[in-house]
Design a protein around this motif. Sequence first.
Motif, short mmCIF file in Angstrom:
data_model
loop_
_atom_site.label_atom_id
_atom_site.label_comp_id
_atom_site.label_asym_id
_atom_site.label_seq_id
_atom_site.Cartn_x
_atom_site.Cartn_y
_atom_site.Cartn_z
N ILE A 226 0.79 -1.35 0.03
CA ILE A 226 0.08 -0.06 -0.04
C ILE A 226 1.08 1.04 0.09
CG2 ILE A 226 -0.12 -0.06 2.51
CD1 ILE A 226 -3.12 0.97 2.34
N LYS A 227 0.49 2.28 -0.77
CA LYS A 227 1.30 3.69 -0.75
C LYS A 227 0.54 4.73 -0.04
CE LYS A 227 2.21 2.22 -5.77
NZ LYS A 227 1.32 0.85 -5.61
N SER A 228 1.26 5.87 0.22
CA SER A 228 1.07 7.07 0.78
C SER A 228 -0.10 6.75 2.00
CB SER A 228 0.14 7.58 -0.22
OG SER A 228 0.94 8.10 -1.53
N ILE A 229 0.73 6.15 2.97
CA ILE A 229 0.14 5.69 4.02
C ILE A 229 -0.33 6.90 4.99
CG2 ILE A 229 0.16 4.16 6.21
CD1 ILE A 229 2.05 2.31 4.42
N VAL A 230 -1.31 6.78 5.64
CA VAL A 230 -1.72 7.79 6.53
C VAL A 230 -2.22 7.11 8.16
CG1 VAL A 230 -2.12 9.87 5.06
CG2 VAL A 230 -4.22 8.14 5.97
N ARG A 231 -2.67 5.78 8.10
CA ARG A 231 -3.23 5.29 9.20
C ARG A 231 -2.88 3.90 9.24
NH1 ARG A 231 -7.09 6.83 12.52
NH2 ARG A 231 -7.69 8.37 10.94
N ILE A 232 -2.27 3.55 10.28
CA ILE A 232 -1.90 2.10 10.85
C ILE A 232 -2.63 1.59 12.28
CG2 ILE A 232 0.17 0.32 11.49
CD1 ILE A 232 1.92 2.34 9.96
N ARG A 233 -3.42 0.57 11.97
CA ARG A 233 -4.03 0.13 13.23
C ARG A 233 -3.68 -1.30 13.44
NH1 ARG A 233 -9.02 1.09 11.52
NH2 ARG A 233 -9.79 -0.96 11.33
N LEU A 234 -3.61 -1.58 14.62
CA LEU A 234 -3.40 -3.33 15.01
C LEU A 234 -4.56 -3.68 15.69
CD1 LEU A 234 -0.35 -1.84 14.86
CD2 LEU A 234 0.27 -3.45 16.55
N ASP A 235 -4.89 -4.74 15.35
CA ASP A 235 -6.32 -5.39 15.69
C ASP A 235 -6.20 -6.91 15.89
OD1 ASP A 235 -8.94 -5.45 16.01
OD2 ASP A 235 -9.29 -4.27 14.04
N GLU A 236 -7.26 -7.19 16.76
CA GLU A 236 -7.58 -8.55 16.86
C GLU A 236 -8.05 -9.54 15.78
OE1 GLU A 236 -8.69 -9.88 21.22
OE2 GLU A 236 -9.67 -7.98 21.13
N ARG A 237 -8.75 -8.96 14.79
CA ARG A 237 -9.25 -9.56 13.55
C ARG A 237 -8.67 -9.12 12.52
NH1 ARG A 237 -15.39 -8.09 15.40
NH2 ARG A 237 -14.41 -5.95 15.75
N GLN A 238 -8.89 -10.09 11.53
CA GLN A 238 -8.33 -9.60 10.25
C GLN A 238 -9.26 -8.46 9.40
OE1 GLN A 238 -7.54 -13.16 7.47
NE2 GLN A 238 -8.81 -12.03 5.94
N PRO A 239 -8.39 -7.59 9.20
CA PRO A 239 -9.20 -6.45 8.77
C PRO A 239 -9.46 -6.51 6.92
CG PRO A 239 -6.54 -6.09 8.35
CD PRO A 239 -7.17 -7.25 9.02
N PRO A 240 -10.44 -5.77 6.74
CA PRO A 240 -10.85 -5.80 5.48
C PRO A 240 -9.66 -5.20 4.58
CG PRO A 240 -12.20 -4.28 6.43
CD PRO A 240 -11.44 -4.94 7.36
#
Length: 305
Positions: A226-240
């Motif tokens: 992924i390019k031009s990243i503005v958000r990173i989130r760590l989660d318990e569940r697989q993200p869409p």
Amino acid sequence: MLIRRPDPILPSEITPEAVYLERRRFLRQAAFGSAGIALALAGCEGESAEEAPPADEPTPYKDVTSYNNFYEFGTSKEDPARYAGSLKTRPWSVVVEGEVERPGTLDLEDLLRPFTAEERIYRLRCVEAWSMVIPWQGIPLGTVLERFAPTSRAKYVYFETLHDPAQMPGQNRGVLDWPYREGLRMDEAMHPLTLLATGLYGRELPNQNGAPLRLVVPWKYGFKSIKSIVRIRLDERQPPTSWSTSNPGEYGFYANVNPEVDHPRWSQRYERRIGELRRRPTLPFNGYADEVAHLYAGMDLQRYF
């Protein structure tokens, strides 16, 4: 081949493009020990692949920066170079949130200050079985995530691209559900080969190549990067993720380079380098099997593609 954090150097000391082209020994070592990022592959029927040469020549900078996939600026390979100049990459910050003990905002300049750009060669595969060899610079993603102290509940990492149709005119079209989203399993994200890339060929990352900060996952097809990243989130569940949500029958969450798993509309057994007519065999995990295959031990890689 692992990506380490080098000693501090000045930007002026980063190897220029002309020197890269002369570094035959470096290229031989890189070809032996590394392979790279892969975007979606397309194959042609009725041709045989020839044996790849022992050394991988870097793709000319002009080709690397003029033939790109970045749908935020259009679906043609030439559109990103034509329209990405509208993107403002300074100032830039990335929100880090979710299952971390120290959520916060990461300023790009703060991110770069403790690190330097280290030279690495990766093979970058593009659609229609074309591929490139690109010297990337960047920072191991795991090193960055450790600053925010992931909790034991963090199983996945979610990434999000800037959503600003005024700067990214391709987002005015309904090609995908914007913003662009991607994700990795936590062990994939923490692997030393997973890179937050900030440059290529010793230069600042061009807008059309994902400035100012993009993901590089060497053993996966390139839509994961992924390019031009503005958000990173760590989660318990697989993200869409964008492509696996848009077309789950063609684009899986894992997207590991696998010549044994064809795209429904084309073979993924071969690739072509920009400037070459012959095809090369696609390598499992893009040549990184020794480094990453253990991450998927016991998984059915044809089912979890």
